[in-house]
Scaffold this motif. Structure first.
Motif, PDB file in Angstrom:
ATOM      1  N   UNK A  77       0.814  -1.206   0.000  1.00  0.00           N
ATOM      2  CA  UNK A  77       0.000   0.000   0.000  1.00  0.00           C
ATOM      3  C   UNK A  77       0.854   1.265   0.000  1.00  0.00           C
ATOM      4  N   UNK A  78       2.073   1.183   0.539  1.00  0.00           N
ATOM      5  CA  UNK A  78       2.968   2.342   0.509  1.00  0.00           C
ATOM      6  C   UNK A  78       3.316   2.719  -0.921  1.00  0.00           C
ATOM      7  N   UNK A  79       3.486   1.731  -1.788  1.00  0.00           N
ATOM      8  CA  UNK A  79       3.769   2.012  -3.199  1.00  0.00           C
ATOM      9  C   UNK A  79       2.560   2.637  -3.886  1.00  0.00           C
ATOM     10  N   UNK A 101      -3.754  -8.247   0.389  1.00  0.00           N
ATOM     11  CA  UNK A 101      -3.238  -6.915   0.055  1.00  0.00           C
ATOM     12  C   UNK A 101      -2.316  -6.511   1.205  1.00  0.00           C
ATOM     13  N   UNK A 102      -0.989  -6.502   0.970  1.00  0.00           N
ATOM     14  CA  UNK A 102      -0.046  -6.213   2.047  1.00  0.00           C
ATOM     15  C   UNK A 102       0.152  -4.713   2.240  1.00  0.00           C
ATOM     16  N   UNK A 103       0.523  -4.348   3.446  1.00  0.00           N
ATOM     17  CA  UNK A 103       0.908  -2.976   3.727  1.00  0.00           C
ATOM     18  C   UNK A 103       2.406  -2.949   3.986  1.00  0.00           C
ATOM     19  N   UNK A 104       2.904  -1.805   4.450  1.00  0.00           N
ATOM     20  CA  UNK A 104       4.349  -1.628   4.622  1.00  0.00           C
ATOM     21  C   UNK A 104       4.713  -1.591   6.100  1.00  0.00           C
ATOM     22  N   UNK A 105       5.916  -2.023   6.395  1.00  0.00           N
ATOM     23  CA  UNK A 105       6.425  -1.959   7.761  1.00  0.00           C
ATOM     24  C   UNK A 105       7.611  -1.010   7.805  1.00  0.00           C
ATOM     25  N   UNK A 110       3.277   6.250   6.535  1.00  0.00           N
ATOM     26  CA  UNK A 110       2.057   5.472   6.356  1.00  0.00           C
ATOM     27  C   UNK A 110       1.224   5.445   7.633  1.00  0.00           C
ATOM     28  N   UNK A 111       1.891   5.531   8.778  1.00  0.00           N
ATOM     29  CA  UNK A 111       1.173   5.555  10.050  1.00  0.00           C
ATOM     30  C   UNK A 111       0.621   6.938  10.367  1.00  0.00           C
TER      31      UNK A 111
END
Length: 291
Positions: A77-79, A101-105, A110-111
């Protein structure tokens, strides 16, 4: 960073014949209660039961759904937020035919998305042209705006608690904010990591006593997941316990939770605020009437 409207507009229009999607948000007042494990195993249990299921990771700064499933995403989702890809490019096929659907760590920005950007993500996800029956939304822990928005946009909210005073206290705080600020008045409670079934019910009773006294919320007891060595081993192997050890006590419990969730009443229509797959909810009653 593109606007939320621009994110949504990059997706392919949905097939109008798709039926309404059951959207379940999994939340917790505090971290460390096994919320993501619940999301992963509930999703796979639904998929194994024949429900075409999408698991959406919305823990936007500290995502780990992909890690728990041993997946290596090319895009997250970051991309999408950075304009490097479209949302459809992030979708991974996981075990059992589960879509993820992955998110970013480790992406602090993003937070720190704005309220409008959270709503934009809800609309963007709703444009995914996937023939799904259910979507499980793994939220971040706590009461940040994104958590509240994603819970509000779901038809059902599961709050995960464990046998720690802070877990119950923080779960109450989350339910209070969801009720008073977002109009969420129905919550499912899942007790996790319990030593015996009675412990799970006792945790629910503690929470229900205080909510019934101070809040206009209906709590339902969804069940309990036992503390299980097989679950710990599955986490170490980066697998879901329902796949790695399907006859283990925790896997059996997750399948029962999925069975109960699949029997919840389907959404009859939109509720008048931000909501996942709103157009499907709007068009479904019209199609039924036409039939």
């Amino acid at each position: 960073m593109p606007s939320p409207d621009a994110i949504a507009s990059t997706e392919t229009p949905r097939n109008a014949s798709h039926k309404p999607v059951r959207v379940i948000a999994v939340a917790s007042g505090k971290g460390g209660v096994g919320k993501t494990s619940v999301s992963v195993n509930l999703s796979l249990a639904l998929a194994n039961a024949g429900q075409r299921t999408l698991l959406l990771d919305t823990d936007l700064g500290l995502a780990n759904v992909d890690v728990m499933l041993g997946l290596s995403p090319r895009f997250t989702l970051a991309d999408v937020m950075a304009g490097r890809c479209e949302l459809a490019d992030t979708v991974l096929e996981g075990p059992g035919g589960l879509w993820v659907v992955p998110s970013a760590s480790g992406k602090r920005h993003m937070a720190e998305l704005s309220a409008r950007e959270h709503v934009g993500l809800v609309h963007a996800i709703s444009q995914l042209d996937l023939p799904i029956d259910a979507m499980v939304v793994d939220t971040a822990a706590g009461i940040a705006d994104g958590v509240l928005t994603f819970c509000q946009a779901a038809q059902d909210v599961i709050v995960v608690v464990c046998d720690e005073p802070a877990s119950v206290t923080d779960a109450y705080a989350l339910i209070k904010v969801l009720s008073r600020e977002r109009g969420v008045n129905r919550v499912q409670v899942l007790s996790n990591q319990v030593a015996h079934p009675a412990e799970g019910r006792q945790l629910f009773d503690k929470l229900e006593r205080v909510t019934s006294r101070f809040l206009d919320v209906t709590l339902s007891y969804l069940g309990a997941i036992p503390r299980d060595e097989w679950l710990r081993r599955a986490v170490q192997r980066q697998e879901a316990v329902v796949e790695a050890f399907p006859s283990s006590p925790s896997a059996l419990a997750f399948r029962e939770i999925a069975r109960r969730a699949s029997q919840w009443q389907a959404p009859a229509g939109p509720r008048g605020h931000v909501e996942f797959f709103l157009e499907r909810l709007v068009s479904a009653p019209a199609r039924s009437a036409a039939a």
